[in-house]
Design an enzyme around this catalytic site. Structure first.
Site, short mmCIF file in Angstrom:
data_model
loop_
_atom_site.label_atom_id
_atom_site.label_comp_id
_atom_site.label_asym_id
_atom_site.label_seq_id
_atom_site.Cartn_x
_atom_site.Cartn_y
_atom_site.Cartn_z
N ARG A 76 0.86 -1.20 0.00
CA ARG A 76 0.00 0.00 0.00
C ARG A 76 0.89 1.24 0.00
O ARG A 76 1.81 1.33 0.81
CB ARG A 76 -0.87 -0.02 1.26
CG ARG A 76 -2.00 0.94 1.25
CD ARG A 76 -2.82 0.80 2.53
NE ARG A 76 -3.69 -0.36 2.55
CZ ARG A 76 -4.25 -0.86 3.66
NH1 ARG A 76 -4.03 -0.28 4.83
NH2 ARG A 76 -5.04 -1.93 3.61
N ARG A 145 -2.45 6.22 9.87
CA ARG A 145 -2.43 5.77 8.46
C ARG A 145 -2.57 6.96 7.50
O ARG A 145 -2.55 8.10 7.91
CB ARG A 145 -3.59 4.80 8.23
CG ARG A 145 -3.65 3.63 9.20
CD ARG A 145 -2.64 2.60 8.81
NE ARG A 145 -2.77 1.37 9.57
CZ ARG A 145 -3.50 0.31 9.23
NH1 ARG A 145 -4.25 0.33 8.15
NH2 ARG A 145 -3.50 -0.79 9.96
N LYS A 209 -4.25 0.34 14.89
CA LYS A 209 -4.25 1.32 13.82
C LYS A 209 -4.96 2.61 14.23
O LYS A 209 -5.85 2.59 15.11
CB LYS A 209 -4.91 0.73 12.57
CG LYS A 209 -6.29 0.21 12.81
CD LYS A 209 -6.99 -0.30 11.55
CE LYS A 209 -6.44 -1.55 10.98
NZ LYS A 209 -7.32 -2.19 9.99
N LYS A 211 -6.69 6.31 12.43
CA LYS A 211 -7.06 6.90 11.14
C LYS A 211 -7.61 8.31 11.33
O LYS A 211 -8.40 8.54 12.25
CB LYS A 211 -8.11 6.03 10.46
CG LYS A 211 -7.59 4.63 10.19
CD LYS A 211 -8.63 3.74 9.58
CE LYS A 211 -8.00 2.43 9.14
NZ LYS A 211 -8.98 1.56 8.50
N CYS A 431 -15.13 -3.62 -0.80
CA CYS A 431 -13.74 -3.85 -0.39
C CYS A 431 -13.12 -4.88 -1.31
O CYS A 431 -13.79 -5.44 -2.18
CB CYS A 431 -13.70 -4.33 1.05
SG CYS A 431 -14.25 -6.05 1.20
N CYS A 437 -7.54 -11.06 0.13
CA CYS A 437 -7.68 -10.71 1.54
C CYS A 437 -7.77 -11.96 2.42
O CYS A 437 -8.64 -12.81 2.23
CB CYS A 437 -8.92 -9.85 1.76
SG CYS A 437 -9.08 -9.44 3.51
N CYS A 476 -16.23 -9.25 4.88
CA CYS A 476 -16.25 -9.62 6.30
C CYS A 476 -16.62 -8.39 7.12
O CYS A 476 -16.71 -7.29 6.56
CB CYS A 476 -14.89 -10.20 6.72
SG CYS A 476 -13.67 -8.95 7.15
N CYS A 480 -14.07 -2.50 5.68
CA CYS A 480 -13.13 -1.72 4.86
C CYS A 480 -13.79 -0.79 3.85
O CYS A 480 -13.19 0.18 3.41
CB CYS A 480 -12.15 -2.65 4.16
SG CYS A 480 -11.14 -3.58 5.34
#
Ligand code: SRM
Ligand code: SF4
Length: 572
Positions: A76, A145, A209, A211, A431, A437, A476, A480
């Site tokens: 990424r 991020r 994480k 954001k 996503c 994934c 899932c 995302c």
């Protein structure tokens, strides 16, 4: 008394032992016997911007043949505020075709993803990305991020100021470890007994994480309420940037069947001046660093810190960290979370073109040449590119002649334009899901286009072809594509089966609620058809689908994250 260190989650120990993200990644790269990295290093690699994956389409076949999984890596590249130059676009396009699977993936956070890079391609890929003056450091991992910002900084002076601040915060919150340069860019090696410092993050970085993003109302394209930290631009009477409302504690990720996990909308906690943005960002990060839960990664996001301790506590603690008080927030109205597709003219008369990229994937396949078309547009060298929070791309700041050049390329490649796409498709997002994934339970990117085609026929039959309904799918419940903020949210449960969520606000300010659980395509269609019929017959004026479902009592409005589950006896 139990040893607090023993209660820490395993990733905390890996981070602490890693010498600021070095681990044994270098040794792993040199190991030719396997296409994988050592298990601990796969946790550290995220901070460097890449994930180890295996091709899930091939997994069981390779298991049967007793072969190692088909390891490859997703890389990424961070793109603060989604802004990149035509030259950077060209670099990413070339890297995708040389080292990855020949496609470019635009993400829901305005970044680039490459899939299918093999281990020996990691170093050349990361170097090439850095040569283009983008990077992958902190694109993933327990750090701040990619910083998002309302698209198209060239649209107005206000947008430009906000994008500059997004850049500044992104740089300010970047990890300081030399590990990234050592491993990927031939940076000078740190002596084995020496240490470098992480002034903001400390030795074990954040619990999870983090954001953040900036939004310029009335657009809410970044879904500001889903961010750990959101800044809402407030314009003064002269139209210039006067400050920001501050929002904290948003997040989407949940786990099926674990009621302690939930999506949460951020709380508006006050307002700051533009020159206080860095201090507020650093302060919020440090509060989460010190108080976030490091024992349980499913409870480690800042939304849980705030939910458990209370918003009041958070504000008091933050103010103690930053040494000043936030002012009262100013009420703001948002109108939607989508992009303005097609041509738009900015304040200064220049043109901006936003192309719908279905689920963010640019490829040359099935007779469509989207990847080549955007390469040719980048080769023109006109204007700037902006990756949008809805997985689309904007080509910005063009004069009339440049606009004509871009038009010619789009024509030549027969690129599908706004006018020929249904409103549902324009507002759709999925996503990645299968095959890359590791967490996917059901198809997403590869399947949503077909489901939309089927739903388009029904909407058409009800005269709703132009009703802008936001539909988002994920493979899932990690969220995302921010599915819990979609008027129709589909969340993968098992192959071919999804949970159906309904009733989010079109403006991104209300979560949806679970309506039906574990249903297949025919049932999804059968559930939605009568609701579309009622919407067509009973909606008031321009009422949005999510608002209609709430007003008509089909779904009870969600007022807080923990309350997003189905009403008793409703989801089956
Ligand atoms: Fe995500 C994990 C893809 C935006 C919540 N996400 C993953 C991984 C890396 C799977 C993994 O851990 O092994 C996925 C890689 C798939 C692949 O093959 O490429 C993945 N996430 C994506 C992207 C590419 C989806 C897309 O279609 O664009 C987005 C990349 C964004 C970026 O450029 O940085 C992406 N992920 C999001 C968002 C949306 C957002 O940030 O606005 C969310 C929900 C917001 C949030 O964080 O609360 C999101 N991803 C997650 C989670 C759940 C986190 C949680 O709090 O529980 C995971 C799983 C995890 O972290 O354990 C995850
Ligand atoms: Fe993978 Fe789940 Fe994220 Fe989709 S929502 S990319 S399936 S982690």
């Amino acid at each position: 008394m139990s040893d607090p260190d023993q209660q820490l989650s395993p990733v905390e120990h890996i981070k602490r032992a890693s010498r600021h993200l070095r681990g044994t990644i270098e040794q792993g790269l040199a190991d030719r016997l396997t296409g994988a990295l050592a298990p601990d290093d796969t946790q550290l690699s995220k901070f460097h911007g890449f994930y180890q994956q295996d091709d899930r389409d091939l997994r069981s076949e390779r298991q049967k043949q007793k072969l190692e999984p088909a390891w490859s890596f997703m890389i990424r590249a961070r793109v603060p505020a989604g802004r990149c130059t035509p030259a950077q676009w060209l670099a990413m396009d070339a890297i995708a075709r040389t080292h990855a699977n020949g496609t470019l993936r635009l993400t829901t956070r305005q970044a680039f993803q490459l899939h299918g890079v093999i281990k020996r391609g990691l170093r050349p890929t990361i170097r090439a990305i850095n040569d283009s003056l983008l990077d992958t450091l902190a694109a993933c991992g327990d750090v701040n991020r990619n910083v998002m910002a309302s698209v198209n900084p060239w649209r107005s002076a206000l947008h430009a100021q906000v994008a500059e601040l997004a850049d500044a915060v992104s740089a300010h919150l970047s990890p300081q470890t030399g590990a990234y340069h050592e491993i990927w860019l031939d940076g000078e090696k740190l002596a084995a007994d020496a240490v470098d410092v992480e002034p903001i993050y400390g030795d074990t970085y954040l619990p999870r994480k983090f954001k953040m993003g900036f939004v310029v109302p009335p657009d809410n394209d970044i879904d500001v309420f889903s961010q750990d930290l959101g800044f809402v631009a407030i314009a003064g009477e002269d139209g210039a940037l006067a400050g920001f409302n501050v929002i904290v504690g948003g997040g989407m990720g949940t786990t099926h069947g674990e009621p302690d996990t939930f999506p949460r909308l951020g709380d508006v906690i006050g307002r700051c001046r533009p020159d206080q943005v860095l201090a507020v960002s650093e302060g919020v990060v440090k509060v989460q660093r010190d108080f976030g839960d490091r024992t349980n990664r499913k409870h480690a996001r800042m939304k849980y810190t705030i939910e458990d301790r209370g918003v009041e506590w958070f504000v008091q603690t933050l103010q103690a960290y930053i040494g000043f008080e936030l002012e009262a927030a100013i009420p703001v109205r948002f109108i939607g979370t989508g992009d303005r597709l097609g041509w738009v003219q900015g304040d200064d008369g220049r043109w901006h073109y936003t192309q719908f990229i279905e689920n963010g994937r640019l490829a040359d396949r099935d007779g469509h040449t989207l990847l080549s078309a955007f390469r040719e547009i980048a080769e023109l060298g006109h204007g700037q590119f902006v990756l949008t929070p809805n997985q689309n791309v904007t080509v910005s700041a063009l004069d009339d002649t440049q606009r004509a050049d871009v038009e010619a390329v789009l024509e030549r490649h027969g690129i599908t334009r706004k006018g020929t796409l249904s409103a549902l498709r324009r507002n759709s997002m999925a996503c990645v899901g299968f095959p890359t994934c590791a967490l996917s339970m059901a198809e997403s990117e590869r399947y949503l286009p077909d489901l939309v085609t089927r739903l388009e026929q029904i909407l058409d039959a009800h005269g709703l072809a132009e009703a802008p309904i936001v539909i988002r799918m994920t493979g899932c419940p990690n969220g995302c594509a921010r599915p819990f903020l979609a008027e129709i949210g589909l969340v993968g449960k098992a192959p071919g089966r999804y949970n159906l969520y309904l009733g989010a606000g079109f403006d991104g300010a209300r979560l949806n609620r679970l309506y039906r659980e574990n249903i297949d395509e025919d049932t999804i269609v059968a559930e939605l058809d009568p609701l579309f019929a009622r919407y067509a017959a009973e909606r008031e004026g321009d009422e949005y689908f999510g608002d209609f479902l709430v007003r008509s009592g089909v779904i009870r409005a969600v007022t807080s994250g923990p309350d997003f589950r189905a009403d008793e006896g409703r989801a089956a």
